[in-house]
Design a protein around this motif. Structure first.
Motif, mmCIF file in Angstrom:
data_model
loop_
_atom_site.group_PDB
_atom_site.id
_atom_site.type_symbol
_atom_site.label_atom_id
_atom_site.label_comp_id
_atom_site.label_asym_id
_atom_site.label_seq_id
_atom_site.Cartn_x
_atom_site.Cartn_y
_atom_site.Cartn_z
ATOM 1 N N PHE A 93 38.705 9.016 12.959
ATOM 2 C CA PHE A 93 39.673 9.071 11.876
ATOM 3 C C PHE A 93 38.987 9.025 10.509
ATOM 4 N N TRP A 94 38.138 8.034 10.288
ATOM 5 C CA TRP A 94 37.478 7.894 8.989
ATOM 6 C C TRP A 94 36.509 9.043 8.723
ATOM 7 N N GLY A 95 35.770 9.422 9.741
ATOM 8 C CA GLY A 95 34.813 10.515 9.560
ATOM 9 C C GLY A 95 35.474 11.854 9.314
ATOM 10 N N GLY A 106 26.471 6.040 2.240
ATOM 11 C CA GLY A 106 25.124 6.321 2.705
ATOM 12 C C GLY A 106 24.806 7.782 2.875
ATOM 13 N N GLY A 107 25.616 8.632 2.281
ATOM 14 C CA GLY A 107 25.344 10.057 2.337
ATOM 15 C C GLY A 107 25.463 10.636 3.734
ATOM 16 N N PHE A 108 24.711 11.688 3.961
ATOM 17 C CA PHE A 108 24.753 12.409 5.233
ATOM 18 C C PHE A 108 24.373 11.496 6.398
ATOM 19 N N ARG A 109 23.457 10.569 6.151
ATOM 20 C CA ARG A 109 23.041 9.621 7.196
ATOM 21 C C ARG A 109 24.230 8.802 7.706
ATOM 22 N N ALA A 110 25.122 8.411 6.794
ATOM 23 C CA ALA A 110 26.298 7.639 7.194
ATOM 24 C C ALA A 110 27.221 8.456 8.082
ATOM 25 N N ILE A 111 27.344 9.754 7.796
ATOM 26 C CA ILE A 111 28.175 10.618 8.636
ATOM 27 C C ILE A 111 27.564 10.745 10.023
ATOM 28 N N LEU A 112 26.249 10.903 10.085
ATOM 29 C CA LEU A 112 25.579 10.982 11.394
ATOM 30 C C LEU A 112 25.737 9.677 12.171
ATOM 31 N N PHE A 147 32.626 15.097 19.797
ATOM 32 C CA PHE A 147 32.995 14.302 18.624
ATOM 33 C C PHE A 147 32.760 15.051 17.308
ATOM 34 N N PRO A 148 31.583 15.650 17.082
ATOM 35 C CA PRO A 148 31.371 16.338 15.799
ATOM 36 C C PRO A 148 32.385 17.452 15.544
#
Length: 166
Positions: A93-95, A106-112, A147-148
């Protein structure tokens, strides 16, 4: 779940258009699950339903994971499954709906990291493939494996809903 929620059809249509027609992810069961997830998470109480042993609402993912670990705070494997299912839902949901919040943290790292934790939590929840969880286990496994793609689909749904509201 209240099957006559006024925005259920809006979410269902946007999800079908995005997942089936645009992304080729043709799975009615997943569409229904994600529709119910969006309706459920309209209410903040459903975003943070996990409580610790003292009855306090758990709001951080690390605390949620501790509550879902039978080696730490979970008092049963049923609790472990439910918490991990919720963490998977929460991360999806959040992603998908609020990726900018992750980017700010945390930028792209946080999404990963979001994707990794969401996949892992859904995979753990899907491993409970016995009664009464056996019917939902394959669906949770699909959410873990893709998931992605589903996170991306929810991101498109969010943008579609913003455009319709404008």
């Amino acid at each position: 779940m209240d099957n006559v929620h006024p925005i259920r059809d809006l979410f269902a249509d946007a999800l079908h258009e995005t997942l089936s027609e645009r992304l080729g992810l043709n799975d009615e069961q997943i569409e229904t699950y994600l529709t119910e997830l969006l309706v459920k998470f309209i209410h903040q109480d459903h975003l943070f339903p996990i409580r610790d042993v003292f009855g306090r609402r758990v709001q951080s993912v690390p605390e949620m994971l501790a509550e879902g670990d039978v080696r730490l705070n979970a008092n049963s494997f049923h609790r472990e499954r439910e918490v991990h299912k919720h963490v998977g839902d929460f991360m999806l949901f959040w992603g998908g709906m609020f990726p900018e919040n992750l980017e700010q943290q945390g930028g792209f790292r946080a999404i990963l990291e979001c994707e990794k934790q969401g996949q892992e939590s859904y995979q753990i929840a899907s491993s409970f493939d016995h009664t009464p969880f056996d019917l939902e286990a394959p669906l949770l496994s699909k959410l873990a494996n893709d998931f992605p793609a589903y996170r991306y689909g929810l991101n498109i749904v969010r943008d579609t809903l913003h455009k319709r509201a404008a």
